[in-house]
Design a protein around this motif. Structure first.
Motif, PDB file in Angstrom:
ATOM      1  N   ASP A  28       0.860  -1.177   0.000  1.00  0.00           N
ATOM      2  CA  ASP A  28       0.000   0.000   0.000  1.00  0.00           C
ATOM      3  C   ASP A  28       0.899   1.230   0.000  1.00  0.00           C
ATOM      4  O   ASP A  28       1.380   1.692   1.040  1.00  0.00           O
ATOM      5  N   LEU A  29       1.153   1.758  -1.190  1.00  0.00           N
ATOM      6  CA  LEU A  29       2.106   2.857  -1.325  1.00  0.00           C
ATOM      7  C   LEU A  29       1.612   4.157  -0.701  1.00  0.00           C
ATOM      8  O   LEU A  29       2.388   5.105  -0.560  1.00  0.00           O
ATOM      9  N   THR A  30       0.342   4.203  -0.334  1.00  0.00           N
ATOM     10  CA  THR A  30      -0.137   5.435   0.301  1.00  0.00           C
ATOM     11  C   THR A  30       0.367   5.577   1.732  1.00  0.00           C
ATOM     12  O   THR A  30       0.381   6.681   2.272  1.00  0.00           O
ATOM     13  N   ARG A  31       0.790   4.436   2.347  1.00  0.00           N
ATOM     14  CA  ARG A  31       1.214   4.523   3.753  1.00  0.00           C
ATOM     15  C   ARG A  31       2.403   3.618   4.089  1.00  0.00           C
ATOM     16  O   ARG A  31       2.998   3.760   5.150  1.00  0.00           O
ATOM     17  N   GLU A  32       2.755   2.687   3.180  1.00  0.00           N
ATOM     18  CA  GLU A  32       3.851   1.762   3.456  1.00  0.00           C
ATOM     19  C   GLU A  32       5.080   2.133   2.641  1.00  0.00           C
ATOM     20  O   GLU A  32       4.977   2.615   1.502  1.00  0.00           O
ATOM     21  N   LEU A  33       6.254   1.881   3.223  1.00  0.00           N
ATOM     22  CA  LEU A  33       7.487   2.095   2.469  1.00  0.00           C
ATOM     23  C   LEU A  33       7.567   1.088   1.322  1.00  0.00           C
ATOM     24  O   LEU A  33       7.084  -0.039   1.434  1.00  0.00           O
ATOM     25  N   PRO A  34       8.207   1.481   0.219  1.00  0.00           N
ATOM     26  CA  PRO A  34       8.296   0.578  -0.935  1.00  0.00           C
ATOM     27  C   PRO A  34       9.334  -0.534  -0.765  1.00  0.00           C
ATOM     28  O   PRO A  34       9.522  -1.330  -1.684  1.00  0.00           O
ATOM     29  N   LEU A  35      10.010  -0.564   0.400  1.00  0.00           N
ATOM     30  CA  LEU A  35      11.025  -1.588   0.624  1.00  0.00           C
ATOM     31  C   LEU A  35      10.733  -2.315   1.920  1.00  0.00           C
ATOM     32  O   LEU A  35      10.362  -1.697   2.926  1.00  0.00           O
ATOM     33  N   ARG A  36      10.869  -3.638   1.887  1.00  0.00           N
ATOM     34  CA  ARG A  36      10.767  -4.457   3.096  1.00  0.00           C
ATOM     35  C   ARG A  36      11.971  -5.398   3.143  1.00  0.00           C
ATOM     36  O   ARG A  36      12.345  -5.987   2.110  1.00  0.00           O
ATOM     37  N   ALA A  37      12.558  -5.541   4.313  1.00  0.00           N
ATOM     38  CA  ALA A  37      13.672  -6.472   4.507  1.00  0.00           C
ATOM     39  C   ALA A  37      13.335  -7.351   5.707  1.00  0.00           C
ATOM     40  O   ALA A  37      12.948  -6.852   6.770  1.00  0.00           O
ATOM     41  N   GLU A  38      13.492  -8.657   5.521  1.00  0.00           N
ATOM     42  CA  GLU A  38      13.206  -9.602   6.592  1.00  0.00           C
ATOM     43  C   GLU A  38      14.360 -10.594   6.669  1.00  0.00           C
ATOM     44  O   GLU A  38      14.734 -11.207   5.660  1.00  0.00           O
ATOM     45  N   LEU A  39      14.941 -10.715   7.843  1.00  0.00           N
ATOM     46  CA  LEU A  39      16.038 -11.652   8.053  1.00  0.00           C
ATOM     47  C   LEU A  39      15.472 -12.905   8.721  1.00  0.00           C
ATOM     48  O   LEU A  39      14.960 -12.848   9.838  1.00  0.00           O
ATOM     49  N   LEU A  40      15.550 -14.020   8.003  1.00  0.00           N
ATOM     50  CA  LEU A  40      15.018 -15.287   8.490  1.00  0.00           C
ATOM     51  C   LEU A  40      16.165 -16.151   9.003  1.00  0.00           C
ATOM     52  O   LEU A  40      17.089 -16.481   8.238  1.00  0.00           O
ATOM     53  N   ALA A  41      16.124 -16.503  10.271  1.00  0.00           N
ATOM     54  CA  ALA A  41      17.136 -17.384  10.850  1.00  0.00           C
ATOM     55  C   ALA A  41      16.735 -18.825  10.578  1.00  0.00           C
ATOM     56  O   ALA A  41      15.734 -19.318  11.099  1.00  0.00           O
ATOM     57  N   LEU A  42      17.512 -19.526   9.747  1.00  0.00           N
ATOM     58  CA  LEU A  42      17.225 -20.921   9.406  1.00  0.00           C
ATOM     59  C   LEU A  42      18.005 -21.895  10.268  1.00  0.00           C
ATOM     60  O   LEU A  42      17.703 -23.089  10.290  1.00  0.00           O
ATOM     61  N   GLY A  43      19.027 -21.392  10.944  1.00  0.00           N
ATOM     62  CA  GLY A  43      19.875 -22.211  11.794  1.00  0.00           C
ATOM     63  C   GLY A  43      20.991 -21.354  12.353  1.00  0.00           C
ATOM     64  O   GLY A  43      21.126 -20.170  11.996  1.00  0.00           O
ATOM     65  N   PRO A  44      21.832 -21.918  13.183  1.00  0.00           N
ATOM     66  CA  PRO A  44      22.915 -21.122  13.798  1.00  0.00           C
ATOM     67  C   PRO A  44      23.846 -20.493  12.770  1.00  0.00           C
ATOM     68  O   PRO A  44      24.361 -19.391  12.996  1.00  0.00           O
ATOM     69  N   GLU A  45      24.078 -21.179  11.667  1.00  0.00           N
ATOM     70  CA  GLU A  45      25.030 -20.685  10.677  1.00  0.00           C
ATOM     71  C   GLU A  45      24.382 -20.343   9.336  1.00  0.00           C
ATOM     72  O   GLU A  45      25.084 -20.148   8.349  1.00  0.00           O
ATOM     73  N   GLU A  46      23.061 -20.309   9.292  1.00  0.00           N
ATOM     74  CA  GLU A  46      22.385 -20.084   8.010  1.00  0.00           C
ATOM     75  C   GLU A  46      21.244 -19.088   8.195  1.00  0.00           C
ATOM     76  O   GLU A  46      20.378 -19.288   9.053  1.00  0.00           O
ATOM     77  N   HIS A  47      21.298 -18.028   7.396  1.00  0.00           N
ATOM     78  CA  HIS A  47      20.254 -17.005   7.434  1.00  0.00           C
ATOM     79  C   HIS A  47      19.842 -16.661   6.005  1.00  0.00           C
ATOM     80  O   HIS A  47      20.629 -16.805   5.058  1.00  0.00           O
ATOM     81  N   LEU A  48      18.618 -16.220   5.906  1.00  0.00           N
ATOM     82  CA  LEU A  48      18.085 -15.810   4.605  1.00  0.00           C
ATOM     83  C   LEU A  48      17.604 -14.371   4.719  1.00  0.00           C
ATOM     84  O   LEU A  48      16.732 -14.070   5.530  1.00  0.00           O
ATOM     85  N   LEU A  49      18.193 -13.485   3.910  1.00  0.00           N
ATOM     86  CA  LEU A  49      17.764 -12.092   3.871  1.00  0.00           C
ATOM     87  C   LEU A  49      16.764 -11.938   2.738  1.00  0.00           C
ATOM     88  O   LEU A  49      17.106 -12.087   1.563  1.00  0.00           O
ATOM     89  N   LEU A  50      15.535 -11.680   3.115  1.00  0.00           N
ATOM     90  CA  LEU A  50      14.469 -11.509   2.138  1.00  0.00           C
ATOM     91  C   LEU A  50      14.315 -10.015   1.872  1.00  0.00           C
ATOM     92  O   LEU A  50      13.948  -9.246   2.755  1.00  0.00           O
ATOM     93  N   PHE A  51      14.624  -9.606   0.664  1.00  0.00           N
ATOM     94  CA  PHE A  51      14.706  -8.193   0.296  1.00  0.00           C
ATOM     95  C   PHE A  51      13.663  -7.937  -0.789  1.00  0.00           C
ATOM     96  O   PHE A  51      13.792  -8.423  -1.912  1.00  0.00           O
ATOM     97  N   VAL A  52      12.606  -7.219  -0.463  1.00  0.00           N
ATOM     98  CA  VAL A  52      11.510  -6.949  -1.397  1.00  0.00           C
ATOM     99  C   VAL A  52      11.416  -5.446  -1.601  1.00  0.00           C
ATOM    100  O   VAL A  52      11.236  -4.692  -0.638  1.00  0.00           O
TER     101      VAL A  52
END
Length: 825
Positions: A61-85
């Motif tokens: 919703d561009l009327t109130r939300e930023l056009p970028l979202r970043a979410e860091l998903l911890a998959l394990g102690p040594e593995e992470h997924l950076l979800l960049f939208v």
């Protein structure tokens, strides 16, 4: 958050006031809302993939939300997924270079315990927007840059095709569903190097070479020779914009002319000239261009271009963070904006040597299935290989078929089938002997049995033979649609001659041409029809004249043998002569042979059988092959013929009533008549369970309408030409799924392009023929009939017969190579 702080466009919202949007750049604290953390430790692959897909598809919703979202998903102690939208309104592909550099700098500094020093870039995206507006000027000012570039595009895109038509798995829907698929592919370093070498040799870029190959492929697949392909232009025409995050991309329409079958080298030259001019006029926003050109607008397709080719360099696009091993993972949205979008990235070695191309195709699932796109990508590789191997060859010469596709074409044409070495009258006589008391013909209140019809035809055949009719001669028939017409057809065949039907409704000039061209030995007519026929010295036999009636009464009604004919009757002898419409010039007489007609009727009896005792409606003039099939197909298999007179044949309401009266189970119609019948009382058509369409293209919408109105009936689509012995392809229509189909027995069918090369097989075979119903016999291509009776006739075997036919409104034509038995006069 440090990166969002630095680039204002990433913290800009677009609220509306009275329907007019405005930009508001939020404070730096707003960045916190765009970054989240989540613990997915222990989650399996499917769960993580579902999380990624959901995030990629979630609307913003561009009327109130930023056009970028970043979410860091911890998959394990040594593995992470950076979800960049990031929404496209705030960033383009180029933007990821400065984004990754800023992210790497911020990560490095934070990891070392320092606050990143990321000064604002010298230019923000809002500055660019104001500058662009000032640069372009007003379209109403003829001296403005916008007006000048619009004049170029208006001239360059004049008469642009509404859409680029490629072979699809389904018709284009009126309202796209938006579903999309994703297919990744790559070309190795060797192929990349060959493309680069050809580009250097032609003074072009690798992109231009691939664009030329793509245009050539579209032409080879039937899209014509005017190929519009879209491509994004970076839009960063000033160095000051290189480090700015934002959406600068503009879509250019690259119009490629492939006419005249150019060489690949010539085509690349054309592409280079067009592309350079397009980039010189790249400042007009695409939406302004659409507004100015005002192409036909429809929700079914994207305006101006439906296929996009994107080409970019991988330099500076990789994310590297200290202490981490990073693997990019693309996240598909499951949607598609266009019919097909090819995104390619060039890789270069440190010394600049081409190191390969990674690419992906985003395609509309409304139109394409994944195997179709896989085949398209494989053909694109084959045509680029052909271009780099021999740039001097013409685009029509490149082989775009794989070995498997050639094998498929051979398999689909594996139609060899045993057919008895016999002639049409013998098959009719066998049926009459099997059940002589069965009804053979219904007309008004009259019913003729097989025995009665056979006896009447035998008497007339003997009279015809006595008047000169026999093998290799023609007897013209000018008769109304009554039992006398059916008797005359059978009599001509029994005498061994070929019949030429003269439709009494035809113009006198056309009838005179047909008689003069064919020179029949007899003209059979009746007293009512004779006065309307052109004057000629051809011997006439008036069936209802007193002398004829008396002569017939004295003749034997037993079946004729070769001893009763002027010469033995054999399968290669002519059975009928049909004339084409003459729409392409002078009408052509097509000679159909007994062998070919027997092949077609016996194939049809096995695939779409006639059933003894089940009436068949006959309403098609004998000037068309469908009229012959209606009559003989039924009579050879014990199905009584319901003969419609000329007036009834022209009235959909009367035809429907005739079907209901006799409970007819089978009918052959052109699609326009089918539509008219469906407009009426379909309850009258309930007994008719097999419908055959021929003679016109069957629209998918009409096929669906038929399925809705008559769900218990079957609709079969036939396709062919008189020059090839009649219908050569068949397929059962399934709602909107309509195909030309597969070939009948002993018939080869090839779809060719303008250079007479086979086009790729687009669809799987729809039907197969069951086992033979008749004793096996070898069916070979017939020799040319002897010329003794027709000294000036030029005949050729049907194995050499070709005929043009429109295929999906595009370049390819159909070519028949058949033993069905017909020759063209």
């Amino acid at each position: 958050m440090d990166v969002i702080d630095r680039h204002e466009v990433l913290r800009t919202v677009l609220p509306e006031t009275d329907g007019v949007p405005r930009q508001i750049v939020l404070g730096r604290d707003a960045a916190h809302a765009a970054v989240t953390l989540a613990d997915l430790t222990g989650a399996d692959h499917d769960e993580v993939s579902a999380r990624v897909r959901a995030a990629a598809r979630r609307a913003v919703d561009l009327t109130r939300e930023l056009p970028l979202r970043a979410e860091l998903l911890a998959l394990g102690p040594e593995e992470h997924l950076l979800l960049f939208v990031v929404h496209h309104i705030a960033a383009d592909g180029w933007s990821f270079g400065p984004l990754w550099r800023d992210l790497a700098h911020a990560y490095t500094e934070r990891r070392a315990g320092r606050t990143p020093e990321l000064p604002p870039p010298p230019v923000q995206y809002a500055d660019y927007a104001l500058w662009q507006h000032e640069l372009l000027g007003d379209a109403d000012d003829p001296d403005s840059l916008l007006a000048e570039q619009l004049r170029y595009w208006t001239a360059h895109l004049r008469d642009l095709p509404d859409q680029l038509t490629l072979p699809t798995d389904r018709p284009r829907p009126a309202q796209p569903g938006g579903r999309g698929g994703h297919l990744a592919f790559s070309w190795d370093a060797a192929a990349h190097q060959r493309l680069a070498a050809l580009a250097r040799d032609c003074g072009a870029s690798v992109f231009m070479v691939v664009q030329a190959a793509l245009a050539a492929l579209c032409t080879r697949l039937g899209a014509g020779t005017d190929i519009p392909i879209g491509t994004p232009a970076a839009g960063r025409t000033d160095e000051a914009l290189d480090e700015v995050v934002g959406f600068f991309v503009n879509t250019l329409v690259l119009r490629t002319d492939t006419s005249g079958d150019p060489t690949f080298r010539e085509l690349i030259g054309r592409v280079r000239d067009v592309d350079l001019a397009a980039y010189a006029h790249q400042d007009v926003p695409f939406e302004r261009l659409v507004e100015a050109l005002n192409p036909p607008r429809t929700a079914a397709r994207h305006p101006l271009v439906q296929t996009l080719l994107t080409w970019q360099s991988a330099a500076g696009r990789d994310l590297e963070l200290p202490g981490l091993d990073i693997t990019p993972v693309p996240a598909g949205t499951g949607t598609a904006r266009l019919d097909m979008e090819i995104n390619a990235t060039e890789h270069r070695a440190p010394d600049g040597t081409p190191a390969g191309v990674e690419a992906a195709v985003e395609f509309s699932s409304d139109l394409f299935d994944r195997p179709t796109v896989e085949a398209f990508v494989a053909r694109l590789r084959r045509i680029t290989d052909a271009a780099t191997a021999d740039p001097g060859q013409r685009i029509s010469q490149a082989d775009i078929l794989s070995r498997q596709e050639r094998r498929t074409l051979r398999e689909r044409n594996d139609t060899a089938h045993g057919v008895p070495d016999t002639v049409l009258p013998r098959l009719f006589e066998d049926r009459a002997a099997t059940d002589p008391g069965a009804p053979a013909l219904y007309y008004a209140d009259l019913t003729l049995t097989y025995a009665e019809l056979n006896a009447a035809a035998n008497r007339l055949a003997r009279l015809l033979a006595a008047r000169g009719a026999g093998p290799e001669s023609v007897v013209a028939l000018a008769l109304p649609r009554t039992p006398a017409m059916v008797t005359a057809v059978l009599a001509v065949l029994k005498a061994g001659a070929a019949y030429l039907f003269l439709d009494p409704d035809y113009p006198a000039g056309r009838l005179a041409f047909m008689l003069g061209d064919t020179r029949p030995v007899l003209l059979v007519t009746d007293r009512a029809t004779a006065p309307a026929l052109p004057a000629t010295d051809i011997l006439r036999l008036v069936l209802d004249a007193d002398a004829t009636v008396e002569a017939l009464r004295t003749l034997s009604d037993t079946d004729l043998t070769d001893a009763d004919r002027r010469a033995p009757l054999r399968p290669p002898h002519p059975a009928y002569v049909l004339y084409t419409s003459g729409s392409t010039g002078t009408p052509k007489g097509v000679v159909g042979l007994h062998r070919g007609c027997v092949n077609r009727l016996l194939w049809c009896s096995r695939t779409y059988p006639w059933h003894a005792g089940q009436p068949v409606l006959a309403k098609t003039t004998l000037s068309f092959i469908d009229g012959t099939t209606e009559l003989l197909g039924a009579l050879l298999h014990g199905a009584p013929v319901v003969l419609a007179d000329s007036l009834t044949a022209r009235s959909p309401a009367d035809l429907a009533a005739l079907v209901a009266r006799h409970r007819a189970t089978r009918i052959t119609v052109v699609p326009s008549l089918l539509a008219a019948l469906l407009d009426g009382d379909t309850g009258l058509l309930a007994t008719c369970t097999l419908w055959v369409t021929s003679g016109e293209a069957l629209p998918p919408a009409l096929s669906q309408r038929f399925a809705d109105a008559l769900p218990h009936a079957r609709l079969v689509n036939f396709y062919g030409a008189s020059e090839a012995g009649g219908d050569s392809l068949h397929a059962v229509a399934d709602g909107p799924d309509v195909a030309a189909g597969t070939p009948i027995w002993n018939t080869h069918v090839h779809v060719l392009d303008a250079a007479l090369r086979p086009v790729p097989p687009a669809y799987p075979a729809r039907s197969t023929s069951p086992a033979p119903a008749w004793p096996a016999a070898t069916c070979t291509a017939p020799p040319s009939p002897p010329n003794a009776s027709w000294p000036t006739r030029t005949a050729r075997p049907a194995s050499a017969c070709t005929a043009p036919a429109t295929w999906d409104g595009s370049v390819p034509t159909a070519s028949w190579n058949t033993s069905a038995g017909s020759t063209t006069r």
